[in-house]
Design an enzyme around this catalytic site. Structure first.
Site, PDB file in Angstrom:
ATOM      1  N   HIS A   1      10.629  -3.567   3.851  1.00 48.39           N
ATOM      2  CA  HIS A   1      11.088  -2.194   3.679  1.00 48.39           C
ATOM      3  C   HIS A   1      11.405  -1.574   5.032  1.00 48.39           C
ATOM      4  O   HIS A   1      10.880  -1.995   6.062  1.00 48.39           O
ATOM      5  CB  HIS A   1      10.087  -1.327   2.909  1.00 48.39           C
ATOM      6  N   HIS A  14       0.832  -1.219   0.000  1.00 47.37           N
ATOM      7  CA  HIS A  14       0.000   0.000   0.000  1.00 47.37           C
ATOM      8  C   HIS A  14       0.868   1.271   0.000  1.00 47.37           C
ATOM      9  O   HIS A  14       0.446   2.320   0.501  1.00 47.37           O
ATOM     10  CB  HIS A  14      -0.974  -0.019   1.185  1.00 47.37           C
ATOM     11  N   GLU A  53       4.556  -4.820   8.555  1.00 51.84           N
ATOM     12  CA  GLU A  53       3.182  -4.797   8.016  1.00 51.84           C
ATOM     13  C   GLU A  53       2.741  -6.167   7.503  1.00 51.84           C
ATOM     14  O   GLU A  53       1.541  -6.373   7.265  1.00 51.84           O
ATOM     15  CB  GLU A  53       3.081  -3.759   6.894  1.00 51.84           C
ATOM     16  N   HIS A 105      -1.302   4.872   9.816  1.00 55.93           N
ATOM     17  CA  HIS A 105      -0.002   5.556   9.787  1.00 55.93           C
ATOM     18  C   HIS A 105      -0.099   6.956  10.386  1.00 55.93           C
ATOM     19  O   HIS A 105       0.510   7.889   9.901  1.00 55.93           O
ATOM     20  CB  HIS A 105       0.512   5.681   8.349  1.00 55.93           C
TER      21      HIS A 105
END
Lengths: 280, 132
Positions: A193, A12, A240, A59
């Site tokens: 990431h 996303h 995530e 977030h």
């Protein structure tokens, strides 16, 4: 009983929203990533889900550090997106399904998952971008939303094992629901990431492949690590994957067909992926 | 592949920042200010008078200094969380590759090239694309 028709898993990355806004889908940088979505778009056009149960992480749009629930389930009639502060367009609102949300909440708490309930909940790019990718250009979303937010911001995070168990409890809740909705399960975020610290830019294709190759047939393999170990393996934002693990649990412990898979490096700072699973 | 346990050593902890209760406590004011930047009026107020805006959120001296110097690693040390700091970075027109360059000491182009090179680490024979 709700019918679980499939599971859609996707990165996303906010930058995807920028690429869609600019119309960059066919450029050399973005094409290998966007190529993963037409098979999912076609599948959805035929499968026509009514409701999406979406596992994602906020977030810093809906939740701040003053109140940070480990697991939160939305029970709102509508979920709006809003300005996240870094230039993405504000995305379309989702219609909720409060009756199903409350059933899931009731079933989860009876199942001893002490979740937070939200009658108001903003959804950020982690919910909007996955649907922009698979329903491009629609006037309004063709699905209703039941959002489930997992804390991936503030440690201690829930363990992969607990997230899989949460997902399985959501599956039991869907199986005991009185309606006959066609449900799409979604897990968003990842894959590997890291945005922060001197290791920023880290990715781990080996770990990503381990996750992708076990997601359908052996999701329990992903629960052998603590959340901290996942942060080391997948990068600090790669945690995530917890959303994917929970979503896989919500699909139920039945054999899955992998309808599509796409893995591409890099999209922004991320090893990006999309997967569509269908109960065999 | 091997899964090494997380090491206790300090350098490793900085390399793999885990935003725990200690950091969340230390960073509360800085993160609260960054959270406020979800609203355009607040971003504009910060740009109009950075000193006054930081004062309004009671930033610690360490946090104020890190923000003034645009020092991302110092903001992280002061308890900043990257998801919130990204909203501050957005005010300066900085994206996550700019942040990566600032934190690693690379130029933005070097950082982007490093991201691309991770593709070389995809194991031979890995199933990266499939559509039935």
């Amino acid at each position: 009983m709700a019918k679980i028709i499939g599971g859609y898993f996707t990165s996303h990355v906010p930058g995807i929203g920028g690429a869609i806004m600019r119309g960059d889908q066919e450029t050399p940088y973005w094409k290998p990533f966007f190529e993963g979505y037409p098979p999912i778009q076609q599948w959805l056009a035929e499968a026509k889900p009514d409701v999406a149960v979406v596992f994602s992480n906020d977030h810093g749009l809906n939740f701040f550090l003053d109140k940070m629930p480990t697991f939160a389930v939305g029970a709102a009639p509508q979920y709006d997106n809003a300005d996240e502060g870094w230039g993405l367009p504000v995305y379309k609102s989702f219609e909720g399904h409060p009756a199903l949300s409350w059933h899931v909440i009731d079933a989860l708490v009876r199942d001893e998952f002490d979740i937070t309930t939200c009658q108001k909940m903003l959804v950020d790019h982690a919910v909007s971008i996955p649907f922009e990718l698979v329903y491009p250009g629609v006037e309004s979303w063709p699905i209703k939303l039941v959002p489930i937010s997992i804390n991936t911001v503030q440690y201690p995070l829930p363990s992969p094992k607990r997230c899989l168990a949460l997902g399985r409890a959501v599956h039991r809740a869907l199986m005991s629901w009185g309606g006959d909705e066609r449900v799409l399960i979604c897990g968003t975020g990842g894959l590997s990431h890291q945005l922060d610290g001197p290791r920023a830019g880290f990715m781990n294709p080996d770990y990503d492949m381990f996750c992708l190759d076990n997601l359908a047939a052996n999701p329990d393999a992903l629960t052998g690590h603590s959340a901290e170990q996942v942060a080391e393996l997948a990068g600090t934002q790669g945690v995530e994957i917890l959303n994917w693990i929970a979503a896989r649990g919500a699909m139920g412990d039945v054999a899955m067909t992998e309808v599509s898979r796409n893995y591409h490096i890099p999209i922004s700072n991320t090893a990006a992926a999309s997967v569509l699973l269908e109960p065999a | 592949m091997s899964f090494d346990p997380v090491s206790d050593d300090n350098e490793r902890r900085r390399a793999i920042p885990l935003f725990d209760g200690g950091l969340a406590t230390r960073g509360f004011a800085l993160n609260a200010m960054c959270f406020s930047f979800n609203e355009k009026a607040n971003r504009e107020a910060f740009l109009a008078d950075e000193e006054a805006y930081c004062a309004k959120f009671d930033l610690t001296a360490e946090q104020r200094d890190a923000v003034a110097r645009r020092d991302v690693l110092a903001m992280l040390d002061a308890g900043g969380n990257v998801y919130y700091l990204a909203k501050l970075a957005g005010i300066f027109g900085l994206g996550v590759q700019d942040l990566g360059a600032l934190q690693t000491g690379m130029s933005v182009d070097e950082f982007k090239a490093m991201l691309v090179r991770w593709a070389d680490e995809i194991p031979a024979g890995a199933r990266v694309k499939e559509a039935v």
